[in-house]
Design a protein around this motif. Structure first.
Motif, PDB file in Angstrom:
ATOM      1  N   UNK A  17       0.772  -1.168   0.026  1.00  0.00           N
ATOM      2  CA  UNK A  17       0.245   0.191   0.165  1.00  0.00           C
ATOM      3  C   UNK A  17       0.647   1.364   0.026  1.00  0.00           C
ATOM      4  N   UNK A  18       2.014   1.196   1.296  1.00  0.00           N
ATOM      5  CA  UNK A  18       2.422   2.107   0.596  1.00  0.00           C
ATOM      6  C   UNK A  18       3.737   2.746  -0.621  1.00  0.00           C
ATOM      7  N   UNK A  19       3.973   1.854  -1.725  1.00  0.00           N
ATOM      8  CA  UNK A  19       4.834   2.221  -2.786  1.00  0.00           C
ATOM      9  C   UNK A  19       3.241   2.366  -3.274  1.00  0.00           C
ATOM     10  N   UNK A  40      -5.457  -5.577   3.159  1.00  0.00           N
ATOM     11  CA  UNK A  40      -4.874  -4.554   2.136  1.00  0.00           C
ATOM     12  C   UNK A  40      -5.811  -3.203   2.718  1.00  0.00           C
ATOM     13  N   UNK A  41      -7.245  -3.881   3.139  1.00  0.00           N
ATOM     14  CA  UNK A  41      -7.967  -2.353   3.461  1.00  0.00           C
ATOM     15  C   UNK A  41      -7.434  -1.749   4.089  1.00  0.00           C
ATOM     16  N   UNK A  42      -7.165  -2.238   5.598  1.00  0.00           N
ATOM     17  CA  UNK A  42      -6.359  -1.569   6.794  1.00  0.00           C
ATOM     18  C   UNK A  42      -5.345  -0.405   6.186  1.00  0.00           C
ATOM     19  N   UNK A  43      -4.615  -1.460   5.329  1.00  0.00           N
ATOM     20  CA  UNK A  43      -3.255  -0.639   4.610  1.00  0.00           C
ATOM     21  C   UNK A  43      -3.323   0.689   3.924  1.00  0.00           C
ATOM     22  N   UNK A 101      -9.219   6.993 -10.057  1.00  0.00           N
ATOM     23  CA  UNK A 101      -8.987   6.157  -8.534  1.00  0.00           C
ATOM     24  C   UNK A 101      -8.096   5.261  -8.847  1.00  0.00           C
ATOM     25  N   UNK A 102      -7.019   5.244  -8.101  1.00  0.00           N
ATOM     26  CA  UNK A 102      -5.673   4.004  -8.022  1.00  0.00           C
ATOM     27  C   UNK A 102      -6.860   2.806  -6.835  1.00  0.00           C
ATOM     28  N   UNK A 103      -6.855   1.572  -7.904  1.00  0.00           N
ATOM     29  CA  UNK A 103      -7.261   1.004  -7.034  1.00  0.00           C
ATOM     30  C   UNK A 103      -5.801   0.302  -6.795  1.00  0.00           C
ATOM     31  N   UNK A 104      -5.374  -0.072  -5.015  1.00  0.00           N
ATOM     32  CA  UNK A 104      -3.837  -0.393  -5.167  1.00  0.00           C
ATOM     33  C   UNK A 104      -3.670  -1.708  -6.041  1.00  0.00           C
ATOM     34  N   UNK A 105      -4.759  -2.443  -6.203  1.00  0.00           N
ATOM     35  CA  UNK A 105      -4.759  -4.221  -6.140  1.00  0.00           C
ATOM     36  C   UNK A 105      -5.150  -4.242  -7.701  1.00  0.00           C
ATOM     37  N   UNK A 113       3.046  -4.666  -6.399  1.00  0.00           N
ATOM     38  CA  UNK A 113       3.930  -5.788  -6.231  1.00  0.00           C
ATOM     39  C   UNK A 113       5.747  -4.586  -5.847  1.00  0.00           C
ATOM     40  N   UNK A 114       6.036  -4.044  -6.264  1.00  0.00           N
ATOM     41  CA  UNK A 114       7.132  -3.075  -5.673  1.00  0.00           C
ATOM     42  C   UNK A 114       7.450  -3.553  -4.679  1.00  0.00           C
ATOM     43  N   UNK A 115       5.804  -2.690  -3.513  1.00  0.00           N
ATOM     44  CA  UNK A 115       6.282  -2.607  -2.515  1.00  0.00           C
ATOM     45  C   UNK A 115       6.775  -4.315  -1.653  1.00  0.00           C
ATOM     46  N   UNK A 116       5.484  -4.621  -2.060  1.00  0.00           N
ATOM     47  CA  UNK A 116       5.760  -6.527  -1.609  1.00  0.00           C
ATOM     48  C   UNK A 116       7.127  -6.880  -1.781  1.00  0.00           C
ATOM     49  N   UNK A 117       7.725  -6.880  -2.572  1.00  0.00           N
ATOM     50  CA  UNK A 117       9.100  -7.330  -2.713  1.00  0.00           C
ATOM     51  C   UNK A 117      10.413  -6.708  -1.804  1.00  0.00           C
ATOM     52  N   UNK A 118      10.243  -6.116  -1.784  1.00  0.00           N
ATOM     53  CA  UNK A 118      10.885  -5.456  -0.230  1.00  0.00           C
ATOM     54  C   UNK A 118      10.869  -6.922   1.145  1.00  0.00           C
ATOM     55  N   UNK A 119      10.226  -7.579   0.936  1.00  0.00           N
ATOM     56  CA  UNK A 119      10.476  -8.918   1.775  1.00  0.00           C
ATOM     57  C   UNK A 119      11.648  -9.157   1.145  1.00  0.00           C
TER      58      UNK A 119
END
Ligand SMILES: Cc1ncc(COP(=O)(O)O)c(C=O)c1O
Length: 315
Positions: A17-19, A40-43, A101-105, A113-119
């Motif tokens: 969500x951040x990215x 994802x709702x809360x994030x 509107x930007x729907x993140x998913x 995905x760019x955010x998730x890959x940081x894991x």
């Protein structure tokens, strides 16, 4: 174990969500939102409030109330869809098409995905800039599994890690379309309509990234297993009692899956394995009623305390 529950809204979804929302600001979108199985709702709602953007959440009615309250607290508008996650996702896509509107998913998903890959980056960094032999990942849409693969490949291209990493996925038995395809040797996903699992955050019957997750599992010589609700509860309990980690069912599936992989001899004895724990147990507090005793209720008297100690055999 790589626990990822100390982010601002207590699941790995803050990374995504951040990215995505930073990009929504850059693109000057009017608002953001998401379709969500809960986390994802809360994030999205939290990062939208920080960005000063209105936020619209589309969720199936079955989502845990605690997670909805969490998102509501940040000021998001929630639309509960009387149907499955896939139907909520479809409505969210239509909403994105018709408004700026930007729907993140959905329409800004590449940034998610760019955010998730940081894991993946963090796993290797915390191992002293090397990769483990094997990473075990919870799967709903399959996006996280592919994002981990992307992160590892980027580190490899940069020469920061070497060696191949097996990537495996776990789903709850009551919603396991990706695992079924893997086990039946299919290259396509058969959507699941009758979903029944306590791991509500993994309840996606028609996973958008399912085919890609299948390919990643095959390419990396990983595997895929499904686990029952009882096995998931066992993992939630063991993580709490043996490790002091309170993890939600959707995150704890990896430990139940690891156990199954050991039983089915799907892993080598000397493999170094990282299991992702992706969401906090505080998001699903009702789950513990399945495995903890009720608290004692006593009057403030020494007699009552003694009675309790006798029951506990501590007297
Ligand atoms: C706690 C938790 N872990 C893992 C996942 C899996 O995510 P994906 O949809 O990327 O497969 C989710 C999805 O919502 C989740 O909430």
């Amino acid at each position: 174990m790589k626990e990822d529950i100390t982010n601002p809204t207590h699941s790995f979804k803050d990374r995504a969500a951040s990215v995505a929302i930073s990009k929504a600001l850059e693109f000057k979108l009017n608002a953001v939102g998401c379709a969500s199985t809960g986390n994802l709702a809360a994030a999205t709602a939290a990062h939208a409030s920080r960005a000063g953007l209105p936020c619209y959440i589309f969720a199936p009615v079955g989502v845990e109330r605690e997670k909805l309250s969490h998102a509501l607290s940040y000021g998001a508008r929630i639309v509960l869809v009387e149907g499955t996650y896939d139907e909520a996702n479809w409505i969210a896509s239509r909403f994105a098409e018709e408004h700026n509107v930007g729907i993140v998913n959905v329409n800004i998903r590449p940034y998610y995905v760019e955010g998730s890959k940081t894991l993946a980056f963090e796993i290797c960094e915390q191992l002293g800039w090397r990769s483990p032999d094997h990473i075990i990942i919870p799967m709903a849409s399959g996006a996280l599994l592919n994002a981990i693969d992307k992160g590892l490949n980027e580190l490899k291209t940069l020469g920061l890690i070497d060696g191949d990493v097996r990537i495996s996925g776990v789903q709850p038995e009551g919603c396991s379309p990706i695992v079924s395809a893997y086990r039946e040797g299919r290259e396509y996903i058969k959507p699941v309509r009758d979903i029944n699992t306590i791991a509500v955050s993994l309840a996606i019957g028609n996973p958008g990234d399912g085919v890609y997750a299948l390919r990643t599992i095959h390419r990396t010589r990983g595997t895929a297993v499904s686990v029952t609700d009882q096995e998931i509860l066992g993992a939630v309990r063991d993580l709490a009692r043996l490790e002091g980690l309170f993890i939600e069912p959707g995150g704890a599936v990896t430990i139940a899956g690891l156990r199954k992989m050991v039983e089915e001899r799907l892993i080598e004895k000397d493999e170094e394995i990282v299991c992702l724990l992706t969401g906090s147990g505080l998001k699903t507090p009702h789950i513990i009623q399945h495995y903890v005793p009720q608290p004692f209720i006593i009057k403030p008297s020494i007699g009552e305390l003694k009675k309790m100690l006798e029951v506990e055999k501590l007297a």
